[in-house]
Design a protein around this motif. Structure first.
Motif, PDB file in Angstrom:
ATOM      1  N   ARG A   1      -9.195   7.400   0.325  1.00  0.00           N
ATOM      2  CA  ARG A   1      -9.681   6.029  -0.421  1.00  0.00           C
ATOM      3  C   ARG A   1     -10.924   5.475   0.242  1.00  0.00           C
ATOM      4  NH1 ARG A   1      -6.325   2.773  -3.775  1.00  0.00           N
ATOM      5  NH2 ARG A   1      -5.844   4.678  -4.846  1.00  0.00           N
ATOM      6  N   VAL A   2     -11.762   5.028  -0.686  1.00  0.00           N
ATOM      7  CA  VAL A   2     -13.040   4.520   0.146  1.00  0.00           C
ATOM      8  C   VAL A   2     -12.627   3.040   0.569  1.00  0.00           C
ATOM      9  CG1 VAL A   2     -13.861   3.741  -2.081  1.00  0.00           C
ATOM     10  CG2 VAL A   2     -15.491   4.093  -0.404  1.00  0.00           C
ATOM     11  N   LEU A   3     -13.221   2.561   1.793  1.00  0.00           N
ATOM     12  CA  LEU A   3     -12.833   1.305   2.216  1.00  0.00           C
ATOM     13  C   LEU A   3     -14.190   0.579   2.441  1.00  0.00           C
ATOM     14  CD1 LEU A   3     -10.151   2.259   4.908  1.00  0.00           C
ATOM     15  CD2 LEU A   3      -9.877   0.924   2.554  1.00  0.00           C
TER      16      LEU A   3
ATOM     17  N   TYR B   1      -2.142  -0.642  -6.136  1.00  0.00           N
ATOM     18  CA  TYR B   1      -3.581  -0.584  -6.627  1.00  0.00           C
ATOM     19  C   TYR B   1      -4.029  -2.094  -6.696  1.00  0.00           C
ATOM     20  CZ  TYR B   1      -6.967   1.939  -8.817  1.00  0.00           C
ATOM     21  OH  TYR B   1      -8.404   2.802  -9.306  1.00  0.00           O
ATOM     22  N   HIS B   2      -3.980  -2.719  -5.903  1.00  0.00           N
ATOM     23  CA  HIS B   2      -4.460  -4.225  -5.929  1.00  0.00           C
ATOM     24  C   HIS B   2      -5.764  -4.115  -4.820  1.00  0.00           C
ATOM     25  CE1 HIS B   2      -1.143  -5.087  -8.238  1.00  0.00           C
ATOM     26  NE2 HIS B   2      -0.311  -5.101  -7.210  1.00  0.00           N
ATOM     27  N   HIS B   3      -6.757  -5.035  -5.081  1.00  0.00           N
ATOM     28  CA  HIS B   3      -7.656  -5.281  -4.175  1.00  0.00           C
ATOM     29  C   HIS B   3      -7.308  -6.252  -2.944  1.00  0.00           C
ATOM     30  CE1 HIS B   3     -11.561  -6.865  -2.657  1.00  0.00           C
ATOM     31  NE2 HIS B   3     -12.041  -5.849  -3.161  1.00  0.00           N
ATOM     32  N   ARG B   4      -7.490  -5.823  -1.910  1.00  0.00           N
ATOM     33  CA  ARG B   4      -6.838  -6.665  -0.760  1.00  0.00           C
ATOM     34  C   ARG B   4      -8.048  -6.537   0.438  1.00  0.00           C
ATOM     35  NH1 ARG B   4      -4.310  -8.260  -3.960  1.00  0.00           N
ATOM     36  NH2 ARG B   4      -1.950  -8.250  -4.260  1.00  0.00           N
ATOM     37  N   THR B   5      -8.109  -7.587   1.185  1.00  0.00           N
ATOM     38  CA  THR B   5      -8.617  -7.770   2.373  1.00  0.00           C
ATOM     39  C   THR B   5      -7.874  -7.863   3.604  1.00  0.00           C
ATOM     40  OG1 THR B   5     -10.524  -8.771   1.525  1.00  0.00           O
ATOM     41  CG2 THR B   5     -10.672  -8.794   3.691  1.00  0.00           C
TER      42      THR B   5
ATOM     43  N   THR C   1      -5.090  -0.932  -2.555  1.00  0.00           N
ATOM     44  CA  THR C   1      -3.983  -0.615  -1.948  1.00  0.00           C
ATOM     45  C   THR C   1      -3.225   0.826  -2.553  1.00  0.00           C
ATOM     46  OG1 THR C   1      -2.540  -2.035  -3.296  1.00  0.00           O
ATOM     47  CG2 THR C   1      -3.176  -2.738  -1.169  1.00  0.00           C
ATOM     48  N   LYS C   2      -2.369   1.262  -1.995  1.00  0.00           N
ATOM     49  CA  LYS C   2      -1.693   2.643  -2.816  1.00  0.00           C
ATOM     50  C   LYS C   2      -1.187   2.188  -4.073  1.00  0.00           C
ATOM     51  CE  LYS C   2      -0.107   5.222   0.402  1.00  0.00           C
ATOM     52  NZ  LYS C   2       1.091   6.073   1.570  1.00  0.00           N
ATOM     53  N   GLY C   3      -1.415   2.808  -4.888  1.00  0.00           N
ATOM     54  CA  GLY C   3      -0.671   2.486  -6.311  1.00  0.00           C
ATOM     55  C   GLY C   3       0.774   2.854  -6.462  1.00  0.00           C
ATOM     56  N   HIS C   4       1.639   2.203  -7.096  1.00  0.00           N
ATOM     57  CA  HIS C   4       2.865   2.784  -7.381  1.00  0.00           C
ATOM     58  C   HIS C   4       3.421   2.524  -8.838  1.00  0.00           C
ATOM     59  CE1 HIS C   4       4.112   2.864  -3.046  1.00  0.00           C
ATOM     60  NE2 HIS C   4       3.151   2.041  -2.839  1.00  0.00           N
ATOM     61  N   GLY C   5       2.638   2.228  -9.649  1.00  0.00           N
ATOM     62  CA  GLY C   5       2.748   2.053 -10.977  1.00  0.00           C
ATOM     63  C   GLY C   5       3.737   0.789 -11.712  1.00  0.00           C
ATOM     64  N   PHE C   6       4.341   0.858 -12.603  1.00  0.00           N
ATOM     65  CA  PHE C   6       5.083  -0.119 -13.161  1.00  0.00           C
ATOM     66  C   PHE C   6       6.476  -0.035 -12.504  1.00  0.00           C
ATOM     67  CE2 PHE C   6       7.585  -2.763 -15.997  1.00  0.00           C
ATOM     68  CZ  PHE C   6       6.673  -3.379 -16.735  1.00  0.00           C
ATOM     69  N   LYS C   7       6.891  -1.158 -11.839  1.00  0.00           N
ATOM     70  CA  LYS C   7       7.933  -1.358 -10.997  1.00  0.00           C
ATOM     71  C   LYS C   7       9.033  -2.561 -11.398  1.00  0.00           C
ATOM     72  CE  LYS C   7       7.801   2.177  -7.982  1.00  0.00           C
ATOM     73  NZ  LYS C   7       8.879   3.031  -7.527  1.00  0.00           N
ATOM     74  N   GLY C   8      10.062  -2.518 -11.194  1.00  0.00           N
ATOM     75  CA  GLY C   8      10.947  -3.527 -11.412  1.00  0.00           C
ATOM     76  C   GLY C   8      11.187  -4.613 -10.259  1.00  0.00           C
ATOM     77  N   VAL C   9      11.795  -5.692 -10.278  1.00  0.00           N
ATOM     78  CA  VAL C   9      11.879  -6.720  -9.285  1.00  0.00           C
ATOM     79  C   VAL C   9      12.211  -6.383  -8.113  1.00  0.00           C
ATOM     80  CG1 VAL C   9      11.854  -8.699 -11.099  1.00  0.00           C
ATOM     81  CG2 VAL C   9      13.904  -7.579 -10.419  1.00  0.00           C
ATOM     82  N   THR C  10      13.081  -5.645  -7.899  1.00  0.00           N
ATOM     83  CA  THR C  10      13.760  -5.231  -6.915  1.00  0.00           C
ATOM     84  C   THR C  10      12.712  -4.353  -5.683  1.00  0.00           C
ATOM     85  OG1 THR C  10      15.876  -4.790  -7.905  1.00  0.00           O
ATOM     86  CG2 THR C  10      15.787  -4.164  -5.404  1.00  0.00           C
ATOM     87  N   SER C  11      11.989  -3.684  -6.341  1.00  0.00           N
ATOM     88  CA  SER C  11      11.012  -3.133  -5.606  1.00  0.00           C
ATOM     89  C   SER C  11       9.680  -3.814  -5.369  1.00  0.00           C
ATOM     90  CB  SER C  11      10.643  -1.604  -6.294  1.00  0.00           C
ATOM     91  OG  SER C  11       9.460  -1.026  -5.723  1.00  0.00           O
TER      92      SER C  11
END
Length: 297
Positions: A260-262, A191-195, A140-150
């Motif tokens: 991104r390669v799929l 930036y997680h692996h998902r199906t 997935t699209k990466g967003h970095g280190f985020k807080g709980v609200t996001s």
């Protein structure tokens, strides 16, 4: 995809184990790049020894022996394929390599199929078909280190809260005196692996091709269209460009950012629903500009 090898697996008490791997005689530069960190400064010796087997009779006998061992002992046959980066015209030249399992027929049929497809292209139309349901695997699209609200979409606390309001108010009871894994916390988002399953193929599009000395781009027109048109919208796809090769038109969204390669996979389910089995006849494909807020049409 281009097939460059075949791997045979045997079943052991600890799961599958690779018994033999046979590589094709000629392996493209883009696939060899995958085996190096710095291609330009390397000696480029990858596969120089394995390809000499195909040259003499003794080596050919060894290859046949290994293929026969696969036919005799193996339960699973997978074909080694790589992507064709040179036809994409992107910055990256290093190919992506993966194993694809062969299903259907006997083990000997699978080994022969893999052997006959060495150094040949496997087009997308040979695997998937119009109106089929497929699965998409990707990062997935990466967003970095985020807080709980996001990250977990928890409720923001009231305005007057001490020490910030984009927090979780209670992160657990006194006992058990540990934080449970179910409590939302700050951390990596994206930036997680998902199906994603059940994406319907709306169109199997052909790339640009020469016909009678003319370049044919008519791959997005329907029977209701008066003029020829290609799938690329006006001004190109944002952050991508022009699509010149074969393409697949899917219903719904896709994982990850542009380029991104799929991995596309056959569905593991037996489809019975009407939506999954219906035949799609597209009436119109919108190729107006996808850039801006509708002012550049």
């Amino acid at each position: 995809m281009v097939a460059i090898g075949v791997v045979g697996y045997i079943e052991t008490p600890r799961g599958l184990r690779a018994l033999k791997t046979v590589w094709a005689e000629h392996i493209g530069e883009e696939a060899k790049r995958r085996f190096y960190k710095n291609w330009s400064q390397s000696k480029k010796k990858a596969f120089t020894k394995s390809c000499t087997k195909w040259a003499d009779d003794l080596g050919k006998k060894e290859i046949e022996k290994e293929l026969n061992q696969m036919k005799k002992y193996c339960t699973t046959i997978r074909i080694v394929v790589h992507t064709q980066m040179k036809i994409l015209r992107r910055r990256q030249k290093k190919a992506h390599i993966m194993e694809v399992q062969l299903n259907g027929g006997s083990v000997a049929d699978k080994v022969d199929f893999a052997r006959n497809h060495f150094e040949k292209e496997v087009p997308v139309g040979a695997v998937f078909a119009q109106d089929e349901m497929i699965d998409i695997i990707g990062v997935t699209k990466g967003h970095g280190f985020k807080g709980v609200t996001s990250r977990w979409h928890t409720k923001k606390l009231p305005r007057k809260t001490h020490k910030g309001l984009r927090k979780v108010a209670c992160i657990g009871a006194w006992h058990p005196s540990r934080i449970q894994f179910t409590v939302p916390r700050a951390g990596q988002k994206g930036y997680h692996h998902r199906t994603e399953i059940n994406k319907k193929i709306y169109r199997m599009g052909a790339g640009y091709a020469m016909k009678d000395g003319k370049l044919v781009k008519n791959n997005a027109a329907t029977e209701y269209d008066l003029a020829d048109k290609s799938i690329t919208p006006m001004g190109g796809f944002p952050h991508y460009g022009e699509v010149k090769q074969d393409f697949i038109l899917l219903k719904g969204c896709c994982i990850g950012p542009k380029k991104r390669v799929l991995t596309l996979r056959k569905s593991l389910l037996t489809h019975t629903k009407k939506r999954a089995l219906e035949k799609i006849n597209l009436k119109f494909i919108d190729t107006s500009s996808k850039f801006g807020h509708g002012r550049f049409h």
